[in-house]
Design a protein around this motif. Structure first.
Motif, short mmCIF file in Angstrom:
data_model
loop_
_atom_site.label_atom_id
_atom_site.label_comp_id
_atom_site.label_asym_id
_atom_site.label_seq_id
_atom_site.Cartn_x
_atom_site.Cartn_y
_atom_site.Cartn_z
N GLY A 32 0.82 -1.21 0.00
CA GLY A 32 0.00 0.00 0.00
C GLY A 32 0.85 1.26 0.00
N LEU A 35 2.21 1.80 -3.46
CA LEU A 35 1.20 2.38 -4.35
C LEU A 35 0.98 3.86 -4.05
CD1 LEU A 35 -1.39 -0.56 -4.25
CD2 LEU A 35 0.14 0.02 -6.14
N THR A 114 -4.40 1.94 -1.90
CA THR A 114 -4.69 0.57 -2.36
C THR A 114 -6.07 0.50 -2.99
OG1 THR A 114 -3.28 -0.35 -0.62
CG2 THR A 114 -4.85 -1.84 -1.65
N THR A 118 -7.29 -0.82 -6.67
CA THR A 118 -8.16 -2.00 -6.82
C THR A 118 -9.53 -1.61 -7.39
OG1 THR A 118 -8.87 -1.85 -4.49
CG2 THR A 118 -7.04 -3.35 -4.99
N GLY A 292 -7.11 -3.79 0.28
CA GLY A 292 -6.17 -4.82 -0.12
C GLY A 292 -6.71 -6.23 0.04
N MET A 437 -3.32 -8.29 -3.66
CA MET A 437 -2.19 -7.36 -3.64
C MET A 437 -1.15 -7.69 -4.71
SD MET A 437 -2.81 -4.96 -1.53
CE MET A 437 -1.19 -4.17 -1.49
N THR A 440 -2.59 -6.43 -7.97
CA THR A 440 -2.71 -4.97 -7.98
C THR A 440 -1.35 -4.31 -8.18
OG1 THR A 440 -4.64 -5.08 -6.52
CG2 THR A 440 -3.49 -2.97 -6.63
#
Length: 460
Positions: A32, A35, A114, A118, A292, A437, A440
């Motif tokens: 996270g 990202l 996150t 997503t 996540g 995760m 992603t």
């Protein structure tokens, strides 16, 4: 029977602890954070635009999908703004003290990034189920975005989701709340039979909504969620005003205790209590906002939109509402009333003690109403997630069978212990996070490419 239950409880606790080790912590929070930095905080700079999308400014009835942006967010929030916010926060404070709240905040901030990724992927790579219906979620963006060779990872997510979506924690805590707030004060003896009675009522309510599918779920949650958040906000605000003189001290303690863990009472992690406190806060934060985990993208994947980035921005608002607002309200109510130090209660009973202390006559009943709405709305959304998982594995024609299993599991949640229920869901949430995760992070560059084009068009 008690020996067998204790043995099962121990096995589930060991399973949950093993899954929630350093690798998963790095994947959820490290991923996270990656990202967040990789996007250069880009989605955060468009919070105002995200709110415009949420209000329906860009809604187009001709876009593909089943529900509006607002209904998609409220469906996702009805799952996340649930007992995790009332009972989960209480569990975190009972074990970890005020410092656990800080690590829940950190979980929410990285979780916003996150959820942007997503939520965007859920629309970018929508697939079709065996009935030809458009669907979204991690299992679909894994297969559609990464190719058929990745399907085992999508199936792994879906299998874990069959258990992760069960309503056992929410039902368990709603049953405990009804017992503590309504039945025992009236002199009614609480037993297996009263718990089964509560379970039967919940089954009846849940069946009416979930058997109507995502459109009925979206319509119901879009009315329930704003009401429950508003009522809860007003009640806690009153508690904070009444205890305003101690509020600044507790806000400071949340920050200082996060790095010293002076109030942590659980088992150490890798030999240290600060590390254990961080894991506790992250677990409860993940349970609360589900960033996540992969549940929310299943709801956002049903949104009526042809612009993936818009849904990513709406999804991003989830952890802010859920953890930064609602969880913080619960935490402060428990802290300023002092019940976290004076009560042996855990879970929803600790939150009930805080409300009863601050509002002696009406507090526990206001909380009971909030708990009922929080829990029952969560039951609706989780059923949708489970049916999507089963549909992906066995085909759309078989998804209805999950609802029957789901409805039966309500009885299990009403009669089992809190620790068993929370460890069971924690463990399978962790398993769901692994494929979500990995996929992603792998496809993050594609999301950023789409986001840059979208925001460039927005400025024209």
């Amino acid at each position: 029977m008690d020996i067998q239950q204790n043995s099962l409880e121990s096995i589930i606790a060991d399973f949950s602890s093993a899954i929630w080790g350093l690798p998963l912590l790095f994947l959820l929070i490290g991923g996270g954070f990656f990202l967040l930095v990789y996007s250069r905080f880009l989605p955060f700079r468009y919070l105002g635009h995200a709110l415009q999308v949420l209000r329906g400014k860009y809604d187009d009835p001709s876009d593909p999908g089943d529900i509006s942006h607002f209904q998609a967010l409220t469906t996702a929030l009805s799952a996340t703004v649930g007992m995790g916010n009332i009972a989960g926060v209480a569990v975190a404070i009972a074990i970890g003290g005020p410092g656990a709240v800080f690590w829940m905040w950190i979980s929410a901030i990285v979780g916003m990034a996150t959820k942007f990724f997503t939520g965007t992927l859920a629309i970018m790579y929508r697939g079709r189920d065996t009935a030809g219906e458009v669907q979204g979620g991690p299992m679909y963006f894994i297969v559609e975005g990464l190719g058929r060779s990745w399907k085992p990872l999508a199936i792994f997510f879906s299998v874990a989701g069959l258990v992760g979506a069960l309503p056992v924690f929410n039902v368990n805590q709603l049953t405990q709340a009804i017992n503590d707030i309504i039945l025992r004060p009236q002199g009614i003896e609480v037993s297996l039979y009263t718990n089964l009675g509560i379970g039967t009522v919940l089954v009846a309510i849940t069946s009416v909504v979930i058997l109507g599918g995502i459109k009925r779920i979206g319509a119901t949650t879009s009315k329930l969620v704003p009401f429950m958040v508003g009522l809860y906000f007003v009640a806690v605000l009153y508690i904070l005003v009444v205890n305003i003189e101690v509020l600044p001290g507790y806000l400071k303690l949340i920050f200082t205790d996060a790095f010293f863990a002076n109030n942590y009472t659980g088992e150490p992690f890798l030999g240290g209590v600060v590390g254990a406190l961080i894991v506790l806060g992250i677990r409860r934060g993940a349970f609360s906002n589900e960033a996540g985990i992969g549940t929310a993208p299943m709801a956002h994947g049903a949104a009526k939109t042809s612009q993936p980035v818009r849904e990513g921005l709406v999804a991003m608002l989830g952890p802010a509402i859920d953890t930064l607002v609602v969880c913080t309200l619960t935490a402060l109510a428990i802290l300023v009333t002092g019940v976290w130090q004076s009560s042996d209660a855990n879970g929803v009973s600790l939150t009930a003690s805080a409300f009863a202390k601050a509002l002696p006559t009406t507090g526990k009943y206001i909380l009971m109403l909030c708990i009922a709405v929080f829990s029952i709305s969560s039951l609706f959304s989780y059923s949708y997630y489970g049916t999507k998982c089963l549909s992906f594995i066995l085909g759309a024609k078989n998804k209805k069978y999950y609802n029957y299993f789901y409805i039966l599991s309500i009885f299990m949640g009403a009669t089992m212990s809190l620790s068993m229920m929370i460890n069971l869901i924690d463990g399978f949430f962790a398993l769901m996070a692994i494929p979500t995760m990995i996929a992603t992070i792998w496809m993050a560059p594609r999301v950023m490419k789409r986001a840059k084009l979208y925001f460039a068009d927005l400025k024209k």
